[in-house]
Every structure is written in C-alpha cells, then in structure tokens.
Design a protein around this motif. Sequence first.
Motif, PDB file in Angstrom:
ATOM      1  N   VAL A 149      83.909  40.769  22.839  1.00  0.00           N
ATOM      2  CA  VAL A 149      84.336  41.213  21.507  1.00  0.00           C
ATOM      3  C   VAL A 149      85.652  40.535  21.132  1.00  0.00           C
ATOM      4  N   VAL A 150      85.722  40.014  19.897  1.00  0.00           N
ATOM      5  CA  VAL A 150      86.909  39.315  19.382  1.00  0.00           C
ATOM      6  C   VAL A 150      87.504  40.090  18.216  1.00  0.00           C
ATOM      7  N   PHE A 151      88.823  40.305  18.250  1.00  0.00           N
ATOM      8  CA  PHE A 151      89.574  40.916  17.150  1.00  0.00           C
ATOM      9  C   PHE A 151      90.459  39.827  16.538  1.00  0.00           C
ATOM     10  N   TYR A 152      90.005  39.184  15.465  1.00  0.00           N
ATOM     11  CA  TYR A 152      90.770  38.122  14.803  1.00  0.00           C
ATOM     12  C   TYR A 152      91.672  38.728  13.726  1.00  0.00           C
ATOM     13  N   THR A 153      92.861  38.124  13.527  1.00  0.00           N
ATOM     14  CA  THR A 153      93.809  38.625  12.537  1.00  0.00           C
ATOM     15  C   THR A 153      94.382  37.498  11.700  1.00  0.00           C
ATOM     16  N   SER A 154      94.428  37.711  10.397  1.00  0.00           N
ATOM     17  CA  SER A 154      95.126  36.802   9.495  1.00  0.00           C
ATOM     18  C   SER A 154      96.603  37.172   9.458  1.00  0.00           C
ATOM     19  N   GLY A 155      97.456  36.170   9.225  1.00  0.00           N
ATOM     20  CA  GLY A 155      98.890  36.419   9.119  1.00  0.00           C
ATOM     21  C   GLY A 155      99.278  37.238   7.904  1.00  0.00           C
ATOM     22  N   HIS A 156      98.306  37.553   7.049  1.00  0.00           N
ATOM     23  CA  HIS A 156      98.585  38.376   5.869  1.00  0.00           C
ATOM     24  C   HIS A 156      98.762  39.851   6.230  1.00  0.00           C
ATOM     25  N   LEU A 164      98.243  48.710  14.985  1.00  0.00           N
ATOM     26  CA  LEU A 164      97.089  49.580  15.227  1.00  0.00           C
ATOM     27  C   LEU A 164      95.881  48.773  15.685  1.00  0.00           C
ATOM     28  N   TYR A 165      95.702  47.609  15.132  1.00  0.00           N
ATOM     29  CA  TYR A 165      94.546  46.761  15.429  1.00  0.00           C
ATOM     30  C   TYR A 165      94.544  46.342  16.904  1.00  0.00           C
ATOM     31  N   GLN A 166      95.691  45.830  17.370  1.00  0.00           N
ATOM     32  CA  GLN A 166      95.742  45.413  18.773  1.00  0.00           C
ATOM     33  C   GLN A 166      95.685  46.623  19.697  1.00  0.00           C
ATOM     34  N   LEU A 167      96.247  47.739  19.276  1.00  0.00           N
ATOM     35  CA  LEU A 167      96.188  48.954  20.097  1.00  0.00           C
ATOM     36  C   LEU A 167      94.746  49.426  20.246  1.00  0.00           C
ATOM     37  N   PHE A 168      94.015  49.445  19.156  1.00  0.00           N
ATOM     38  CA  PHE A 168      92.583  49.789  19.173  1.00  0.00           C
ATOM     39  C   PHE A 168      91.836  48.856  20.128  1.00  0.00           C
ATOM     40  N   GLY A 169      92.050  47.551  19.958  1.00  0.00           N
ATOM     41  CA  GLY A 169      91.330  46.581  20.770  1.00  0.00           C
ATOM     42  C   GLY A 169      91.649  46.685  22.248  1.00  0.00           C
ATOM     43  N   ARG A 170      92.918  46.908  22.583  1.00  0.00           N
ATOM     44  CA  ARG A 170      93.295  46.959  23.999  1.00  0.00           C
ATOM     45  C   ARG A 170      92.811  48.250  24.654  1.00  0.00           C
ATOM     46  N   ILE A 171      92.847  49.358  23.936  1.00  0.00           N
ATOM     47  CA  ILE A 171      92.272  50.590  24.490  1.00  0.00           C
ATOM     48  C   ILE A 171      90.765  50.432  24.647  1.00  0.00           C
ATOM     49  N   TYR A 172      90.144  49.788  23.689  1.00  0.00           N
ATOM     50  CA  TYR A 172      88.703  49.532  23.752  1.00  0.00           C
ATOM     51  C   TYR A 172      88.351  48.681  24.970  1.00  0.00           C
ATOM     52  N   GLY A 173      89.242  47.740  25.339  1.00  0.00           N
ATOM     53  CA  GLY A 173      89.028  46.987  26.559  1.00  0.00           C
ATOM     54  C   GLY A 173      88.932  45.484  26.416  1.00  0.00           C
ATOM     55  N   THR A 174      89.333  44.944  25.262  1.00  0.00           N
ATOM     56  CA  THR A 174      89.320  43.490  25.099  1.00  0.00           C
ATOM     57  C   THR A 174      90.747  42.951  25.081  1.00  0.00           C
ATOM     58  N   SER A 175      90.878  41.682  25.395  1.00  0.00           N
ATOM     59  CA  SER A 175      92.177  41.001  25.245  1.00  0.00           C
ATOM     60  C   SER A 175      92.030  39.772  24.362  1.00  0.00           C
ATOM     61  N   ASN A 176      90.946  39.734  23.591  1.00  0.00           N
ATOM     62  CA  ASN A 176      90.674  38.607  22.687  1.00  0.00           C
ATOM     63  C   ASN A 176      91.282  38.877  21.316  1.00  0.00           C
ATOM     64  N   PHE A 177      92.475  38.335  21.081  1.00  0.00           N
ATOM     65  CA  PHE A 177      93.172  38.548  19.810  1.00  0.00           C
ATOM     66  C   PHE A 177      93.613  37.215  19.206  1.00  0.00           C
ATOM     67  N   PRO A 178      92.656  36.362  18.829  1.00  0.00           N
ATOM     68  CA  PRO A 178      93.035  35.123  18.143  1.00  0.00           C
ATOM     69  C   PRO A 178      93.618  35.444  16.773  1.00  0.00           C
ATOM     70  N   SER A 179      94.367  34.507  16.231  1.00  0.00           N
ATOM     71  CA  SER A 179      94.972  34.727  14.914  1.00  0.00           C
ATOM     72  C   SER A 179      95.118  33.404  14.189  1.00  0.00           C
ATOM     73  N   SER A 180      95.510  33.489  12.928  1.00  0.00           N
ATOM     74  CA  SER A 180      95.693  32.295  12.109  1.00  0.00           C
ATOM     75  C   SER A 180      96.773  31.389  12.682  1.00  0.00           C
ATOM     76  N   SER A 181      97.740  31.948  13.397  1.00  0.00           N
ATOM     77  CA  SER A 181      98.809  31.111  13.947  1.00  0.00           C
ATOM     78  C   SER A 181      98.294  30.159  15.012  1.00  0.00           C
ATOM     79  N   ASN A 182      97.161  30.493  15.658  1.00  0.00           N
ATOM     80  CA  ASN A 182      96.567  29.567  16.631  1.00  0.00           C
ATOM     81  C   ASN A 182      96.228  28.234  15.982  1.00  0.00           C
ATOM     82  N   MET A 183      96.028  28.232  14.662  1.00  0.00           N
ATOM     83  CA  MET A 183      95.563  27.029  13.975  1.00  0.00           C
ATOM     84  C   MET A 183      96.663  26.310  13.212  1.00  0.00           C
ATOM     85  N   CYS A 184      97.908  26.806  13.322  1.00  0.00           N
ATOM     86  CA  CYS A 184      98.975  26.112  12.598  1.00  0.00           C
ATOM     87  C   CYS A 184     100.231  25.922  13.434  1.00  0.00           C
ATOM     88  N   HIS A 185     100.921  27.000  13.833  1.00  0.00           N
ATOM     89  CA  HIS A 185     102.254  26.853  14.414  1.00  0.00           C
ATOM     90  C   HIS A 185     102.349  27.288  15.869  1.00  0.00           C
TER      91      HIS A 185
END
Length: 764
Positions: A149-156, A164-185
């Motif tokens: 499972v992937v939880f992607y986030t825009s810098g917006h 809350l988003y990363q907290l939900f994902g980490r309690i759920y059991g994933t560490s997949n948190f790619p974001s828009s910053s991976n593609m720029c800076h």
Amino acid sequence: MSDNIIAKKSTAPAGGWGAVWSCGQALLQNTSLTSGIKTVLKTNQPDGFIGPGVAWVDPEKTTSIEFCENGVKAVAAEMTEKRITESFFQEYTVSELQTFSDFDLEDQGRLTCPLRYNRITDRYNEITWAEAFKEIGAELRAIKDRKEVVFYTSGHASNEAAFLYQLFGRIYGTSNFPSSSNMCHEASGIALEEAIGCGLATVRLEDFAKADAIFVFGHNPGATDPRMLPVLRDATKRGAQVVSFNPLRERGLERYADPKNQLEMVRFGSRPVASHFFTPKLGGDMAAVRGMVKAILAWDNERILTHSIIDRVFIEENCGGFESYEKALELTPWKEIEDQSGLTRDEIEKAALLYVQADRPIITWGTGISQHKHSVATIREIMNLLFIRGNVGKPGAGACPMPGHANTQGIRRMGITSDPSEEFLLALQDVFEFEPEMHAGVDSVEAIKMMNEGKLRVFMSLGGNFTRSAPDTGLTEEAIRKCRLTINIATKLNRSHLMTGSLSYILPSLGRTEYDEQRSGDQIVTVEDSLSKIHSSAGVNPPASDLLMSEPAIIAGLARATIGNKVVNWTHLIENYDRIREKIEELLPEFAGFNSQVRTPGGFYLANPIADRRWATKSGKAEFSGYSLPLATAAQLTSKAPKLTFTLQSMRSNDQFNTTIYSLNDRYRGISGGRKVVFMNPIDMRRAGVSRGEKVDIGTVSEDGRNRRALDFQVVPYDIPEGCIASYFPEVNVLVPVYSTGNQSNTPTSKAIPVTLSKSRRRG
C-alpha cells in the motif's frame, strides 16, 4: 491543444499590466470580479488564507495585497462557479474523458460529491461518504501485506493533513510515503544534510534585504516563484548584484514591473532584475561553480588582491574536508571545466569576481540544479563555494533551495517520507504507543516500478496529479492501472483520476479558500514556506458543495473505517485541529507553543541552528565535498552521439502551477495558443533541417528498448545553448525514462533527457 500556436519575442516586462490583465481574465472566467478581488485581498494575510500556490515566504508586514500572478490564478481556479455533478459522468465515460486535454479536465470545475468507479459502465457514480469510507476501509483491511500500500502526498497538503495521513499509514502498517518532493528537490535535502546537517535553507527573508549579491542557479522565479521577483528587483535597485545562471535568459530575470507599485504602473515603468547572465549548457553548473572556486583559490594563492579572499579562519574553525577538496580542484583542468560548463574561462572568472566582491552573497537554486544525474554533487559544490568565504551562518548570506510547492518542507517535517529518521519513529512510538515499521519504504520512482511489476496493490493520493507530475507518463499510467485500489483526494478532476485500478474512488475536499467548520467551530490549518516560517490559513468563502469535507476530516474518516479509534481517537482530533497541533508539538520539540505561536500575525520561524553555526553533521562541522565532475554530462554525450541528438529540459510556462495549466499561453516567452512547442538554437535548427513553425516528433534515446515519443511539437527559435532544447512540463514527461534518476536522490533527470528529432507526419 490548438495547432494555431503563435511565437514571437516578448518585449514586455514580467509582472506589470500583463500580469494584472491576465489575473483579471482568470477571475472573470471563474467567478465574479467583486468576489474574486475580495478573496484575493485575503490571500497571504494574517486574517486570511495562505495562497494555494508558491512556497515563497511572506513579508513580516503584509500589504493590502500580496500580489502573485499564479497565486491569483490558483485562487480563481479554486473559486470557479463550474461544478462537476453525477450528470457529468452520465454524459462522459472515463475512456471519453481520457481524450480531454489536461486543461479541459480541470476546467470542468469543482468536484462536489464522493465518486466510485464502475468498471462495467466505465463511469464514475455518486456515493455517500459513509459508503466510501466503509468500502475503502474493508479493502484496506483485507490487504495482508501492508507493504503493498502506497500513501502519496502532494506538497499542497497542510501540516495537519500530512501529519494525520502519515500517522494513519504508519499505524496501518506501511512505510511507503512518496511525495512530490521526490520528483523535484530531493537532491537539495540530501546534499544539505551531508554538508551542514540540515536539509533546509540557511537564510530568512530579512537576509535577502541585507545581501549584496544574489546568485540564481537553474531557477526561473517568473514562473515558479513570482513573489520573489520584487525582492530580487529591490536588491538590484539598492546596488546588489543579481547573477543568473540558466541555459535560458528568462524574461522574469530581465525586467519586472511591480503591480503593487502604483506610480510605476501608471507610468508603464519597469526596472531590471538580474545584473549579469551566464548561460551554461544543461548539467554544466557544477563545472561552472568548480571553476569559480578554482579561480578564487588561485587568486588567493597568488595574492592578486590586497587582502585574503579565502576565509581560512572560518574553514579551520567550522569545516572539514578542505584539504581533500583542494586536491580535487587541482586535478580538475580548465579545459574540462570549460567543455562541461559550456562557459569560457573568462566568463567563469567574471562570475567568481562578482562573488568575491560581495561581503554577503546568497545562492539560490531551483529544479534546473536538482533534476540531473549529478544534482547532489552540484549542490555540494555550491556549498563549497559558500564555505570558502565563510558565507554560511552569517547575516545576509547563505544557501536557499527553492521548492515549487507551498508546503513541500512542511509535509516532510510532518513525517511524509519513506525514510524517516529513527528519532522521528521512536518519538512517534512514544507519543502514540504503537510500533511503526522501522524499515524504509518506496519513493515515487520506486513506487512506479513496483506498481508496474504488480508488487503494489493500493495507491492513495492526498492531492496532486501523480501521473502528470511523475516521469515516463505512459509507463506510469500503465502501472497505476495495475493496482487493485486507487483513491484520490482532490478538489478538481485531473488525469490521474482516469487511470483507474480495479476499484477507484475520488474523494472531494475543501479548497484552501473555503471555510472548514468542525464540531468546535471554524478551523485553521498551517503551512511552512521555503524559509522555515510557519503560517496559519483560514478559509474565507463558503464550500463549493455541502458534501465537501476537509482533507484532515477525510483522512480521519478513512482511518476510523480502516483501523478504528483504538490507537488514536480520530473523532476527538478532528473536532478541533488545535488537538492535532498539540500532538505535533508533543512529537516535534521545535513546535513548542505551536497553537499560540501560529496565531501570532505573520506566523513564526522555526529554529535554524545553522544561523548560529551549529552544524548537525556527524563530525559536528560543515563538510567540504570532493566529488569529481561527471565523466560526461548528458549534453556532452549527446554532442558526440553518432546520430544528431539533443539534450532536452522540461520547464514550466508562466501560466501554470506545477501540473495545473491556467491557459495555453506563455507571455514571458512569447507563446500563445498552445503548449506543444520545442525551443531550439537557430544553429541546431539548421543542423536538424527544420525551420521556424515546423512540426517535429521528439523521441527519447532509450536504454531499455521502450518507445518514448512526444508528437507534433512546433519548433520555436530561441536563445539557448547549442545542443540544448527545451519544452513544457508535463507534456514532455512522457520522454523522461523512469530508469534515469539522480545519484543518491532517485529524482527523475527531467533537465537532461537525450532525444532525437524527426519531422512530423501529420495524421488525419
């Protein structure tokens, strides 16, 4: 897109009446002029909202209007009176919508209700929030291996939503948190962490008012950070040197007319911005900077000037690695520097002289630096240049990376990263009493590859337009479609919503301009600007639909339906966002007094240890780097290819914000009526046998056998180094191979794509 593209050289200044007229048109096309202006006047004000656009810092004392052309257009687009209801999806299938342009998709208006995709009818249908949460929660619980499972986030996203988003994902059991910053800076953070132990800017806004030289590398503020232009122009006005390093001479750095300056506007006046322009070849900035340092060290050794120009006291007291760096300089010949940079030794020495004549220089850079194979090494070289004169950790001097999104830094600080520090995870465990996954997850490029291999089953996106911001458009779209479940939290329809998994949902959210009323009353959210200042944001308009929910409320609803309230009482947190901020404060010491500080007009700065020269590296010192220059940049390789080959960079127009296109025009480059253009040096046009206005197909020189092509692009002659060409993002993202990423950063090399051109065969 239209075939009636008109290209002519722009002579008007950036900003000015052109910006005012363009903003007025945007407001009139989306809402009434009265309500539009009323809302714009609340943008970036203490009692209003933070514009949903660029990341440039707000001044301490705000004026009646903090004018930013793209910011006004973002507000206008969000305020549009157009609405997408279920009848829209009864009229169009998803397959039919895929024929719409990106501009036309977003131009349909605001989403108004939760939607679920029906594979049988190929349409989205309206459902209730209760149904959406229940069904998504059941699907997520059914996934046994949460690494799928992937939880992607825009810098917006706001800080509160991201937390809350990363907290939900980490309690759920994933560490997949790619974001828009991976593609720029991403490269900026990595390089700065290595160099000084802190991946953020070392300066604040007041430093720009003290600087006597500002070097702008690979950055076009006119398109990405328009509110930076008056700061640069004011620097020039008071006698500071503003020095541009960019393959293109951008209009925004040539002349600017400030729309807030009434006298100047009445007189149709303008003032210059940059005092000097250097145009290196794509990827040649590292060599140019190394040449500057090489020249400066030679001058110091030869005592060319009456005083020492190397701050050896600073180096001895604060730095490590200087001796090995000196050796790297000695081993780098001038011929290699000139060949790779595309600049002459005289030009490089002129830039070096401008640098040593400045007592307080700032170096700022954009994606023109961070989207190359050797971006980390280039940024380390920039830091070397700052270190040799002691220009970090002193007023009016330092380093300033320029992210494009409004809260890129904030969401990373909130834990949106697939490789957080052990310290962060242990603090999370302590505050919320659960055991998060300690292994690293996947970033954006890794997610694309794994989805394509069928190793990821769920892709959830908090804002953004992933398939348009990601590289290798065709492959990315194929990868998304292989998912079992896709979930998009969004305000408007975009291309990513049409790349459906077996199950797909669109969850409509409030915009930044709209009231967010929860049980305790109206709420505020917060964002962090590019210089580590935290601002509050409160919407001023009623929601576009009674069925919209805020991003934090949507995340809380998904979390309740998936993992329940056992570890976190999501209902309690969402009733009053102060409670979310209390948890952030408990987790992150730098946010002490968060709720009271953020309500201070103008916001507050987070502590910057570099200002006091407290280096957070393992050695406890600022570190010089001795990276070798690349054996060959993409531009050097393409120049020696047996077949006529060019190096392509993608870039924005002045009338877009990231993947959001406001019009088909680029006023600053003289383009109107379309975006499928390729800018070329006239000498290269003759070599390729193409003429002005002719259509060409662009093809990637691919290493994996995949056919990557962008068709029917109109040739525009332009002042750009030979062998280098340019075109607009995201239209040419289809040409960026997923395998071509930066060393260490894994960021797509969108500024260095080897391509060939062929004359288009017009299709019926």
